[in-house]
Design an enzyme around this catalytic site. Structure first.
Site, short mmCIF file in Angstrom:
data_model
loop_
_atom_site.label_atom_id
_atom_site.label_comp_id
_atom_site.label_asym_id
_atom_site.label_seq_id
_atom_site.Cartn_x
_atom_site.Cartn_y
_atom_site.Cartn_z
N GLU A 107 0.84 -1.06 0.00
CA GLU A 107 -0.05 -0.02 0.01
C GLU A 107 0.82 1.31 -0.15
O GLU A 107 2.04 1.33 0.53
CB GLU A 107 -0.90 0.16 1.07
CG GLU A 107 -1.77 -1.33 1.62
CD GLU A 107 -2.29 -1.43 2.78
OE1 GLU A 107 -3.02 -2.32 2.87
OE2 GLU A 107 -2.28 -0.14 3.60
N CYS A 120 3.46 8.11 2.07
CA CYS A 120 3.77 7.02 3.12
C CYS A 120 4.10 5.55 2.04
O CYS A 120 3.07 5.31 1.63
CB CYS A 120 2.59 6.86 3.97
SG CYS A 120 2.62 5.57 5.14
N CYS A 127 4.62 -7.94 7.32
CA CYS A 127 5.48 -7.65 8.26
C CYS A 127 5.79 -8.83 9.28
O CYS A 127 4.53 -9.51 9.76
CB CYS A 127 4.93 -6.49 9.09
SG CYS A 127 6.03 -5.80 10.44
N CYS A 131 3.07 -6.81 16.18
CA CYS A 131 2.64 -5.61 16.88
C CYS A 131 0.99 -5.91 17.05
O CYS A 131 0.27 -6.28 16.03
CB CYS A 131 2.81 -4.14 16.45
SG CYS A 131 4.46 -3.97 16.29
N CYS A 134 -1.74 -3.85 14.99
CA CYS A 134 -1.41 -3.39 13.54
C CYS A 134 -2.06 -4.60 12.57
O CYS A 134 -1.79 -5.52 12.85
CB CYS A 134 0.02 -3.41 13.40
SG CYS A 134 0.39 -3.03 11.50
N GLU A 206 8.50 -3.49 8.39
CA GLU A 206 9.62 -2.92 9.35
C GLU A 206 10.87 -2.46 8.30
O GLU A 206 11.56 -3.53 7.91
CB GLU A 206 9.97 -4.02 10.30
CG GLU A 206 11.04 -3.66 11.26
CD GLU A 206 11.14 -2.15 11.69
OE1 GLU A 206 10.07 -1.81 12.46
OE2 GLU A 206 12.06 -1.71 11.43
N LEU A 260 6.93 3.59 19.73
CA LEU A 260 7.24 3.28 21.31
C LEU A 260 5.83 2.69 21.96
O LEU A 260 5.94 1.61 22.46
CB LEU A 260 7.37 4.76 22.05
CG LEU A 260 7.97 4.51 23.62
CD1 LEU A 260 9.19 3.51 23.55
CD2 LEU A 260 8.33 5.78 24.18
N HIS A 261 4.81 3.62 21.96
CA HIS A 261 3.33 3.03 22.12
C HIS A 261 3.31 2.38 23.54
O HIS A 261 2.02 2.24 23.69
CB HIS A 261 2.96 1.67 21.25
CG HIS A 261 2.89 1.92 19.77
ND1 HIS A 261 2.72 3.15 19.12
CD2 HIS A 261 3.47 1.17 18.75
CE1 HIS A 261 2.69 3.20 17.89
NE2 HIS A 261 3.37 2.30 17.68
N CYS A 379 -2.08 1.94 8.00
CA CYS A 379 -1.36 0.93 7.60
C CYS A 379 -2.20 -0.57 7.66
O CYS A 379 -2.70 -0.97 8.52
CB CYS A 379 -0.53 0.91 8.93
SG CYS A 379 0.94 -0.45 8.81
N1 SAH Z 1 7.40 -0.93 11.21
C1 SAH Z 1 7.45 0.25 11.10
C2 SAH Z 1 6.67 1.14 10.54
C3 SAH Z 1 5.40 0.70 9.88
S1 SAH Z 1 3.72 1.26 10.77
C4 SAH Z 1 7.17 0.69 12.77
O1 SAH Z 1 6.65 0.00 13.31
O2 SAH Z 1 7.34 1.97 13.04
C5 SAH Z 1 3.97 2.94 10.88
C6 SAH Z 1 3.08 3.52 12.40
O3 SAH Z 1 1.83 3.13 12.28
C7 SAH Z 1 3.76 2.80 13.65
O4 SAH Z 1 3.89 3.70 14.41
C8 SAH Z 1 2.77 1.94 13.81
O5 SAH Z 1 2.91 1.35 15.17
C9 SAH Z 1 1.41 2.46 13.56
N2 SAH Z 1 0.16 1.51 13.24
C10 SAH Z 1 0.11 0.32 13.13
N3 SAH Z 1 -1.30 0.00 13.15
C11 SAH Z 1 -1.78 1.01 13.52
C12 SAH Z 1 -3.25 1.18 13.72
N4 SAH Z 1 -4.32 0.30 13.54
N5 SAH Z 1 -3.92 2.52 14.14
C13 SAH Z 1 -2.88 3.40 14.39
N6 SAH Z 1 -1.49 3.31 14.22
C14 SAH Z 1 -0.91 2.13 13.68
#
Ligand code: SAH
Length: 409
Positions: A107, A120, A127, A131, A134, A206, A260-261, A379
């Site tokens: 995408e 983006c 991936c 996470c 995601c 990633e 970070l989250h 994403c």
């Molecule tokens: N793998 C990389 C980049 C891809 S995701 C990373 O983890 O940084 C880009 C961002 O979107 C990351 O911060 C990811 O955690 C976030 N993200 C993933 N799924 C999401 C969702 N459903 N809602 C909001 N943000 C999300």
């Protein structure tokens, strides 16, 4: 993944192209001319590169090509956000009924804003980081993209946006409303102001797990003879692959964002499993090293806002303890829900409160405006939704809402 015997020129940095051209028996300055045709004029047809000798153009036709991913679906949101589903090599072409294997797709999203346009892009199909919040994680990992497939996304987006006559956003503001004034669509020859000012690796994948191909791609994006995007505006986003972050600090100078989250290891172990290998203290040490080594302004920390999971005020205070006095910015991202997720988006007042606590304690924090809500611009979501459509069509009848797509073969 290169099925064609020809060299895809989008795979080559300027130094690689020099070698390639010299290898064809040409003078090095021909490489500079060629690079300009590719990245300043976005020309893919060697026969149109009129200042190159005919014999050289003939050679190029035999051994080289410019190949980008293919657009399978495109959507445009009411707010101007555009999203494309792109098929890569190895994915069977769409059949007459429009069916294709979305597991081979990536995408790409374009977000126009006053004074800038952000693209983006994806670095992998699927991936492996897993996470929990995601939607890309649900698909698992398929493969790394090549440098050409990464650079090809930006190249394709420039061509598409030009072709669609998308108006670049003027920096000037309306004197009454303060809103940005849209400049009239410019002809392809007058390409200023630019349509794409920022590129972020925040699509699928990633990027630091595909280090070998991502690094040359960032080089081409930042090369002033290439896309010429400022180094502060090419952002690699990582879930926290510490060894690769340390390597990145030595080898490139793009901007870094870290997902970070969560402000403590217990919660982060659950949301971002790579934390079990590289816990927060190790991750932050790598971040501060990156800033020092790169003389960067700061690291952006992404923090997805999950209702009742990581959005409580006491967690904001824990985050303050981690980041106070450090070169850090926090970007709060309202969670984008997807089918079958166990999470919910934090309510707006909770996000606001979280941001205020950070700001009151001297940690810079902003909330990401949700964009393209009507087109699943987050994403992994378009692929997820298209998979749902396929499931629906196969008769599983999950009863999910369908969405309108414009199919461009
Ligand atoms: N793998 C990389 C980049 C891809 S995701 C990373 O983890 O940084 C880009 C961002 O979107 C990351 O911060 C990811 O955690 C976030 N993200 C993933 N799924 C999401 C969702 N459903 N809602 C909001 N943000 C999300």
């Amino acid at each position: 993944m290169n099925a064609s015997p020809k060299t895809n020129l989008l795979d080559l940095t300027r130094a690689d192209l020099d070698k390639f051209v010299v290898g064809l028996g040409e003078k090095p300055f021909r490489a500079r001319q060629l690079f300009k045709w590719l990245f300043k004029r976005f020309e893919s047809d060697f026969d149109k590169m009129t200042d190159l000798a005919k014999s050289f153009r003939q050679k190029l036709n035999e051994v080289a090509e410019v190949r980008t991913p293919l657009i399978k679906l495109s959507q445009v949101s009411a707010d101007g956000t555009r999203k494309w589903l792109l098929a890569l090599e190895g994915s069977p072409a769409a059949s007459a009924t429009g069916e294709f294997d979305v597991k081979q797709c990536i995408e790409m999203v374009y977000i126009p804003e006053p004074g800038r346009g952000t693209l983006c892009i994806s670095s992998q199909i699927g991936c492996a980081m897993d996470c929990t919040f995601c939607s890309t994680a649900q698909q698992g990992f398929n493969r790394n993209l090549t440098t050409a497939e990464i650079v090809g996304q930006v190249w394709l987006a420039v061509r598409e946006l030009q072709h669609l006559s998308v108006a670049p956003v003027d920096e000037s503001l309306d004197s009454e409303t303060g809103d940005a004034v849209l400049a009239p669509a410019l002809s392809p020859a007058t390409r200023s102001p630019r349509l794409i000012t920022n590129v972020v690796f925040m699509g699928m994948g990633e990027p630091l797990a595909n280090y070998r191909n991502v690094i040359p791609a960032t080089e081409i994006l930042m090369d002033d003879h290439g896309f010429d995007i400022s180094r502060r505006r090419v952002t690699v986003s990582t879930s926290g692959l510490v060894p690769q972050m340390l390597k990145l600090a030595e080898e490139t100078n793009c901007a870094l964002a870290v997902s970070l989250h969560a402000p403590n290891d217990q919660l982060r172990d659950e949301l971002v499993p790579i934390n079990r290998k590289h816990p927060i203290a190790e991750l932050l040490a790598a971040c501060w090293y990156y800033v020092e080594r790169q003389n960067a302004r700061s690291i952006t920390f992404e923090y997805v806002m999950l209702d009742g999971v990581n959005d409580q005020p006491e967690l904001a205070l824990q985050l303050v303890q981690l980041l106070k006095g450090r070169p850090a910015k926090v970007n709060l991202i309202p969670f984008n829900p997807f089918p079958a997720t166990r999470y919910k988006r934090s309510p707006a007042p909770a996000i606001e409160r979280f941001r205020e606590i950070l700001n009151e304690h001297g940690v810079i924090a902003t909330t990401r405006r949700t964009r393209g809500d009507d087109i699943d611009a987050a994403c992994g979501q378009l692929v997820g939704r298209v998979q749902d459509r396929v499931v629906n069509r196969l008769g599983a009848r999950l009863g999910k809402k369908r969405f309108a797509v414009e199919v461009s073969s």
